[in-house]
Design a protein around this motif. Structure first.
Motif, PDB file in Angstrom:
ATOM      1  N   SER A 164       0.830  -1.207   0.000  1.00 48.74           N
ATOM      2  CA  SER A 164       0.000   0.000   0.000  1.00 48.74           C
ATOM      3  C   SER A 164       0.857   1.247   0.000  1.00 48.74           C
ATOM      4  CB  SER A 164      -0.937  -0.023   1.218  1.00 48.74           C
ATOM      5  OG  SER A 164      -1.703   1.159   1.253  1.00 48.74           O
ATOM      6  N   MET A 165       1.915   1.271   0.858  1.00 49.91           N
ATOM      7  CA  MET A 165       2.788   2.437   0.904  1.00 49.91           C
ATOM      8  C   MET A 165       3.572   2.580  -0.409  1.00 49.91           C
ATOM      9  SD  MET A 165       2.135   3.923   3.677  1.00 49.91           S
ATOM     10  CE  MET A 165       3.429   5.156   3.554  1.00 49.91           C
ATOM     11  N   GLN A 166       3.941   1.445  -1.005  1.00 53.77           N
ATOM     12  CA  GLN A 166       4.686   1.529  -2.284  1.00 53.77           C
ATOM     13  C   GLN A 166       3.807   2.116  -3.383  1.00 53.77           C
ATOM     14  OE1 GLN A 166       8.004   0.849  -2.645  1.00 53.77           O
ATOM     15  NE2 GLN A 166       7.671   1.806  -4.670  1.00 53.77           N
ATOM     16  N   ARG A 167       2.493   1.781  -3.333  1.00 52.09           N
ATOM     17  CA  ARG A 167       1.589   2.354  -4.332  1.00 52.09           C
ATOM     18  C   ARG A 167       1.504   3.865  -4.184  1.00 52.09           C
ATOM     19  NH1 ARG A 167      -1.352  -2.485  -3.450  1.00 52.09           N
ATOM     20  NH2 ARG A 167      -2.667  -1.489  -1.886  1.00 52.09           N
ATOM     21  N   LEU A 168       1.605   4.359  -2.925  1.00 51.10           N
ATOM     22  CA  LEU A 168       1.595   5.808  -2.716  1.00 51.10           C
ATOM     23  C   LEU A 168       2.841   6.449  -3.316  1.00 51.10           C
ATOM     24  CD1 LEU A 168       0.269   6.067   0.972  1.00 51.10           C
ATOM     25  CD2 LEU A 168      -0.932   6.671  -1.128  1.00 51.10           C
ATOM     26  N   VAL A 169       3.985   5.769  -3.169  1.00 55.28           N
ATOM     27  CA  VAL A 169       5.232   6.285  -3.761  1.00 55.28           C
ATOM     28  C   VAL A 169       5.102   6.362  -5.274  1.00 55.28           C
ATOM     29  CG1 VAL A 169       7.677   5.791  -4.122  1.00 55.28           C
ATOM     30  CG2 VAL A 169       6.660   5.492  -1.857  1.00 55.28           C
ATOM     31  N   ASP A 170       4.636   5.254  -5.863  1.00 54.27           N
ATOM     32  CA  ASP A 170       4.511   5.227  -7.323  1.00 54.27           C
ATOM     33  C   ASP A 170       3.502   6.265  -7.816  1.00 54.27           C
ATOM     34  OD1 ASP A 170       6.326   3.180  -7.294  1.00 54.27           O
ATOM     35  OD2 ASP A 170       4.800   1.588  -7.444  1.00 54.27           O
ATOM     36  N   SER A 171       2.432   6.470  -7.070  1.00 55.58           N
ATOM     37  CA  SER A 171       1.416   7.457  -7.464  1.00 55.58           C
ATOM     38  C   SER A 171       1.979   8.869  -7.438  1.00 55.58           C
ATOM     39  CB  SER A 171       0.211   7.343  -6.531  1.00 55.58           C
ATOM     40  OG  SER A 171      -0.734   8.328  -6.815  1.00 55.58           O
ATOM     41  N   ALA A 172       2.813   9.181  -6.424  1.00 53.84           N
ATOM     42  CA  ALA A 172       3.413  10.514  -6.357  1.00 53.84           C
ATOM     43  C   ALA A 172       4.362  10.749  -7.533  1.00 53.84           C
ATOM     44  CB  ALA A 172       4.145  10.675  -5.029  1.00 53.84           C
ATOM     45  N   LEU A 173       5.158   9.726  -7.884  1.00 50.69           N
ATOM     46  CA  LEU A 173       6.054   9.863  -9.024  1.00 50.69           C
ATOM     47  C   LEU A 173       5.270   9.995 -10.335  1.00 50.69           C
ATOM     48  CD1 LEU A 173       8.966   7.348  -8.262  1.00 50.69           C
ATOM     49  CD2 LEU A 173       9.076   9.846  -8.350  1.00 50.69           C
ATOM     50  N   ALA A 174       4.172   9.242 -10.461  1.00 53.85           N
ATOM     51  CA  ALA A 174       3.363   9.306 -11.677  1.00 53.85           C
ATOM     52  C   ALA A 174       2.765  10.688 -11.864  1.00 53.85           C
ATOM     53  CB  ALA A 174       2.270   8.252 -11.631  1.00 53.85           C
ATOM     54  N   ARG A 175       2.371  11.328 -10.731  1.00 50.72           N
ATOM     55  CA  ARG A 175       1.831  12.675 -10.846  1.00 50.72           C
ATOM     56  C   ARG A 175       2.887  13.635 -11.396  1.00 50.72           C
ATOM     57  NH1 ARG A 175      -0.383  16.019  -5.687  1.00 50.72           N
ATOM     58  NH2 ARG A 175      -2.392  15.033  -6.126  1.00 50.72           N
ATOM     59  N   LEU A 176       4.120  13.528 -10.909  1.00 52.28           N
ATOM     60  CA  LEU A 176       5.192  14.401 -11.403  1.00 52.28           C
ATOM     61  C   LEU A 176       5.471  14.119 -12.894  1.00 52.28           C
ATOM     62  CD1 LEU A 176       7.607  14.272  -8.336  1.00 52.28           C
ATOM     63  CD2 LEU A 176       6.250  16.236  -9.112  1.00 52.28           C
ATOM     64  N   ARG A 177       5.433  12.853 -13.286  1.00 52.93           N
ATOM     65  CA  ARG A 177       5.642  12.534 -14.695  1.00 52.93           C
ATOM     66  C   ARG A 177       4.520  13.079 -15.563  1.00 52.93           C
ATOM     67  NH1 ARG A 177       7.456   7.313 -12.591  1.00 52.93           N
ATOM     68  NH2 ARG A 177       9.724   7.095 -12.968  1.00 52.93           N
ATOM     69  N   ASN A 178       3.304  13.000 -15.063  1.00 53.06           N
ATOM     70  CA  ASN A 178       2.163  13.522 -15.816  1.00 53.06           C
ATOM     71  C   ASN A 178       2.245  15.035 -16.005  1.00 53.06           C
ATOM     72  OD1 ASN A 178       1.086  10.963 -16.069  1.00 53.06           O
ATOM     73  ND2 ASN A 178      -0.274  11.184 -14.277  1.00 53.06           N
ATOM     74  N   TRP A 179       2.963  15.693 -15.120  1.00 52.33           N
ATOM     75  CA  TRP A 179       3.176  17.134 -15.268  1.00 52.33           C
ATOM     76  C   TRP A 179       4.398  17.445 -16.140  1.00 52.33           C
ATOM     77  CZ3 TRP A 179       2.286  18.690  -9.449  1.00 52.33           C
ATOM     78  CH2 TRP A 179       0.911  18.794  -9.221  1.00 52.33           C
ATOM     79  N   ASP A 180       4.907  16.404 -16.829  1.00 52.64           N
ATOM     80  CA  ASP A 180       6.049  16.529 -17.739  1.00 52.64           C
ATOM     81  C   ASP A 180       7.340  16.924 -17.036  1.00 52.64           C
ATOM     82  OD1 ASP A 180       4.457  15.820 -19.893  1.00 52.64           O
ATOM     83  OD2 ASP A 180       3.943  17.896 -20.387  1.00 52.64           O
ATOM     84  N   ILE A 181       7.467  16.533 -15.767  1.00 52.66           N
ATOM     85  CA  ILE A 181       8.751  16.691 -15.096  1.00 52.66           C
ATOM     86  C   ILE A 181       9.689  15.628 -15.656  1.00 52.66           C
ATOM     87  CG2 ILE A 181       9.934  16.747 -12.891  1.00 52.66           C
ATOM     88  CD1 ILE A 181       7.890  19.015 -13.367  1.00 52.66           C
ATOM     89  N   SER A 182      10.858  16.028 -16.083  1.00 53.48           N
ATOM     90  CA  SER A 182      11.766  15.117 -16.776  1.00 53.48           C
ATOM     91  C   SER A 182      12.288  14.039 -15.831  1.00 53.48           C
ATOM     92  CB  SER A 182      12.935  15.907 -17.371  1.00 53.48           C
ATOM     93  OG  SER A 182      13.718  16.471 -16.341  1.00 53.48           O
ATOM     94  N   GLU A 183      12.768  12.939 -16.405  1.00 57.68           N
ATOM     95  CA  GLU A 183      13.337  11.832 -15.628  1.00 57.68           C
ATOM     96  C   GLU A 183      14.595  12.279 -14.884  1.00 57.68           C
ATOM     97  OE1 GLU A 183      12.226   8.830 -14.971  1.00 57.68           O
ATOM     98  OE2 GLU A 183      10.394   9.237 -16.112  1.00 57.68           O
ATOM     99  N   THR A 184      15.288  13.248 -15.460  1.00 58.16           N
ATOM    100  CA  THR A 184      16.482  13.763 -14.779  1.00 58.16           C
ATOM    101  C   THR A 184      16.116  14.383 -13.444  1.00 58.16           C
ATOM    102  OG1 THR A 184      17.515  14.209 -16.925  1.00 58.16           O
ATOM    103  CG2 THR A 184      18.448  15.336 -15.006  1.00 58.16           C
ATOM    104  N   GLU A 185      15.064  15.148 -13.409  1.00 63.00           N
ATOM    105  CA  GLU A 185      14.614  15.789 -12.175  1.00 63.00           C
ATOM    106  C   GLU A 185      14.095  14.748 -11.183  1.00 63.00           C
ATOM    107  OE1 GLU A 185      15.029  19.004 -11.477  1.00 63.00           O
ATOM    108  OE2 GLU A 185      16.019  19.186 -13.422  1.00 63.00           O
TER     109      GLU A 185
END
Length: 552
Positions: free
Chosen positions: A210-231
Motif C-alpha cells: 500500500s505504501m509503495q503504491r503511494l510512492v509510485d502514485s506521487a512519481l506518476a503525478r510528477l511525470r504527468n506534469w512533464d517533469i523530466s526523468e532527470t529531475e
C-alpha cells in the motif's frame, strides 16, 4: 491592143502572186512563219486546217481540271460534284490552275516585305509534349515536427536557459526553471510516501504494498506534469524537495516562438515555447486550377529560391489540398523536401516546377507562337511558296513547353509562320474581304491607306436592277425581283434583303423599278446599302455607296 495585153499580163501576174502566197502561207511552219504582206487578204481557214492546228497544240484547247465547286454566295461550303444551293444557283467550278476562292485565300507578299516583317517559319513535326507547370510557393515548417512547450500547472518562471527566438535546441536541453507550489507539494507527498515504506519495512506485505503504491502514485503525478526523468532521479537520489524544477525541450529543433519571459507568471496550458524541427520542411505551392489535372501525388518537383539562385532543391508531392481559393483560383499543393543544412527557412518565397507528361507519346505539334487565336477560331499561316501564305483553321489539343498539339488542319512537314504572323493575318483578312466579294485578285497591292479604303469600298458593293415586290420600312427589309448580277455571277431571281438604313425606302413603293447596291456581311448574307428609283440621279451625286458603307 497592146494596152489590153498589158492589162491581161498584169492580172495574170497578180493572180500568180496570190496563188504563190496562199501556197506558201498554208505550208509554212507555225513557229517560223513571217507575217503576211501588208494589204494581203488572209484566206479563211478550212475545217481540215483547224483540225490540224488543234492536233499541233492540244494544250491550247484542253479543259483545265476541276478541283471542286464553291458556294456562289461566298459561304464556306464546297462540293466535289456540280450542285445547286437553296436558291437554285449553280455552284461555281474552281479549276486546278486557279487559286482557290475561299474565305482564306493565299496572301502574297514581296520578298522585301517578308524580310521587313521578320517572317520566320518552322516545320510541323512530332513532339513529346511534356509540360512544365510553374507555381509560386512558400516554405513552411513541417507540421508533424512542431512541438509546443506548455505547463500543466500554474507557476512562475524563475530563470530562462533559452531566451532568444531562433535558437537551436536539442531534445532534453534545459529551457527554464520554474517555481510552483503544486510541484513542491507533489515532491513532499513522494518523500513522505517513501519514508513510510522505509518505516514499515518490517510490517506486513499488504501494508508495504500500500505504501509503495503511494510512492509510485506521487512519481506518476510528477511525470504527468512533464517533469523530466532527470529531475525525478535527482529527487529520488537526494531525498529532498527542490524549490525550482527545470522544464526541458521535447525535441530537436529551432525556437520559433518564445512567449516565456523571466519572472512571468503562467497558467496551466499556456504556450511558453514553440520548437520546430527544420531538417525537413514543407513547400506549399499555389497551382492554378487549370493545371491541377497534371499534378499528382508522388510527382517530383524542382524548387528554386531567390536567396540561393545557384542552388536547386528537389522534393516530392505528398498532398493536394481539397479546396480552391475563390480569389486566386489556385489550390495548394504540398511538397516535402529535406533541409539538412537549414538553408530553407519558414515563410521564404520559392518557385516550384512540376514536369508532367500526358502519356500520349509524340504528337503533331507547332510552336504556340504559330497559332492565331481569336477566341472563336484558331488559325495557322501555312507557307505555300515564296512569299505565299495560307491562313488555315486548325483544331488544337494539348499544350506543353511552348508547343501546341494539332489534331487536324496541317500535315507533318508543312511550314508554318512562327514570327510576324499577326501582321500577315491582318493582310489576309483584307484579302479575304476582297476574295469574298469577287472583285479584286489576290495579287493586287495597295500601298497607300486611301487606295486601300477605295479598293475595299469598290470590292464590297455590287449593283443590280430590279422591281420592288414588297417592302417593310419598320423592319428595314425589301423583296426585290432583280435581274442577273454579273459581279456575283447571280442569275435573275427574287430575294429578300435587309436594308442598311430604313430611310432609303421612304421615297419608294412596291412595283417600282429601282437600281440598288448590295454589300456582303461576314455571315455570307448581303445587305442593301443604296437604292433609288431607276432613272434618278446617280448615287455618286446623291451620296456614294462607299459613304453608306462608312456607317456599317
Amino acid at each position: 491592143m497592146k494596152r489590153t495585153a498589158r492589162i491581161a499580163s498584169a492580172l495574170l501576174l497578180i493572180a500568180a502572186s496570190l496563188a504563190a502566197g496562199y501556197w506558201w502561207g498554208a505550208n509554212r511552219s507555225p513557229a517560223g512563219a513571217p507575217q503576211a504582206p501588208t494589204g494581203a487578204v488572209a484566206p479563211a481557214a478550212s475545217p481540215e486546217t483547224a483540225a490540224g492546228a488543234a492536233a499541233i497544240d492540244p494544250a491550247a484547247t484542253a479543259k483545265p481540271r476541276v478541283l471542286y465547286y464553291r458556294n456562289p454566295m461566298g459561304l464556306p461550303d464546297t462540293s466535289p460534284v456540280p450542285k445547286k444551293d437553296q436558291m437554285g444557283m449553280d455552284y461555281i467550278a474552281v479549276y486546278a490552275d486557279e487559286e482557290p476562292a475561299s474565305a482564306t485565300p493565299l496572301v502574297k507578299l514581296s520578298v522585301d516585305k517578308v524580310q521587313k516583317l521578320g517572317v520566320k517559319t518552322e516545320a510541323v513535326a512530332l513532339h513529346d509534349l511534356a509540360s512544365t507547370i510553374r507555381a509560386v510557393a512558400t516554405v513552411q515548417s513541417n507540421e508533424r515536427t512542431l512541438n509546443t512547450v506548455t505547463a500543466k500547472f500554474d507557476g512562475w518562471i524563475q530563470r530562462l536557459h533559452v531566451n532568444t527566438t531562433g535558437q537551436a535546441v536539442r531534445k532534453g536541453e534545459a529551457l527554464m526553471d520554474v517555481y510552483s507550489p503544486d510541484l513542491i507539494a507533489a515532491q513532499e507527498e513522494y518523500l513522505i510516501a517513501r519514508r513510510g515504506v522505509q518505516t514499515l519495512a518490517g510490517g506486513s506485505a499488504e501494508v508495504r504494498d500500500s505504501m509503495q503504491r503511494l510512492v509510485d502514485s506521487a512519481l506518476a503525478r510528477l511525470r504527468n506534469w512533464d517533469i523530466s526523468e532527470t529531475e525525478l532521479q535527482r529527487l529520488t537520489r537526494d531525498g529532498k524537495t527542490t524549490q525550482y524544477l527545470t522544464l526541458r525541450s521535447p525535441a530537436n529543433g529551432v525556437v520559433l516562438e518564445k512567449p516565456a519571459i523571466q519572472g512571468k507568471r503562467f497558467m496551466a496550458g499556456e504556450v511558453l515555447y514553440q520548437v520546430a524541427d527544420l531538417s525537413q520542411v514543407w513547400l506549399l505551392a499555389e497551382v492554378f486550377e487549370r493545371d491541377l489535372g497534371q499534378v499528382h501525388i508522388g510527382q517530383s518537383a524542382t524548387i528554386k529560391v531567390d536567396a540561393y539562385p545557384e542552388k536547386t532543391f528537389m522534393g516530392t508531392v505528398t498532398f493536394i489540398y481539397p479546396t480552391v481559393s475563390p480569389e486566386s483560383r489556385t489550390a495548394k499543393v504540398r511538397v516535402e523536401l529535406g533541409n539538412p543544412t537549414a538553408l530553407l527557412k519558414p515563410s521564404m518565397y520559392a518557385h516550384a516546377e512540376f514536369t508532367s507528361s500526358r502519356g500520349k507519346g509524340r504528337v503533331l505539334a507547332v510552336p504556340d507562337s504559330a497559332v492565331l487565336d481569336t477566341g472563336t477560331r484558331q488559325l495557322v499561316l501555312v507557307q505555300r511558296g515564296e512569299g505565299k501564305f495560307e491562313p488555315r483553321p486548325v483544331k488544337l489539343g494539348a499544350r506543353g513547353d511552348g508547343y501546341i498539339e494539332i489534331i487536324e488542319g496541317v500535315k507533318d512537314g508543312e511550314s508554318v509562320v512562327v514570327s510576324a504572323n499577326f501582321l500577315i493575318d491582318a493582310e489576309s483578312n483584307l484579302k479575304a474581304a476582297f476574295s469574298g466579294f469577287g472583285q479584286i485578285s489576290n495579287g493586287a497591292k495597295t500601298e497607300e491607306k486611301g487606295q486601300i479604303k477605295a479598293a475595299v469600298a469598290a470590292a464590297s458593293t455590287h449593283r443590280g436592277e430590279g422591281t420592288i415586290d414588297a417592302m417593310d420600312p419598320v423592319n428595314a427589309s425589301v423583296t426585290l425581283a432583280h435581274g442577273p448580277i454579273a459581279s456575283l455571277k447571280w442569275p435573275a431571281m427574287t430575294m429578300d434583303f435587309k436594308v442598311k438604313d430604313a430611310a432609303l425606302l421612304r421615297a419608294l413603293k412596291p412595283g417600282q423599278r429601282v437600281v440598288f447596291d448590295i454589300a456582303g456581311e461576314p455571315g455570307g448574307e448581303y445587305t442593301v446599302v443604296g437604292i433609288q428609283a431607276a432613272g434618278a440621279k446617280p448615287a455618286a451625286e446623291t451620296g456614294s455607296t462607299a459613304d453608306a458603307l462608312k456607317g456599317r
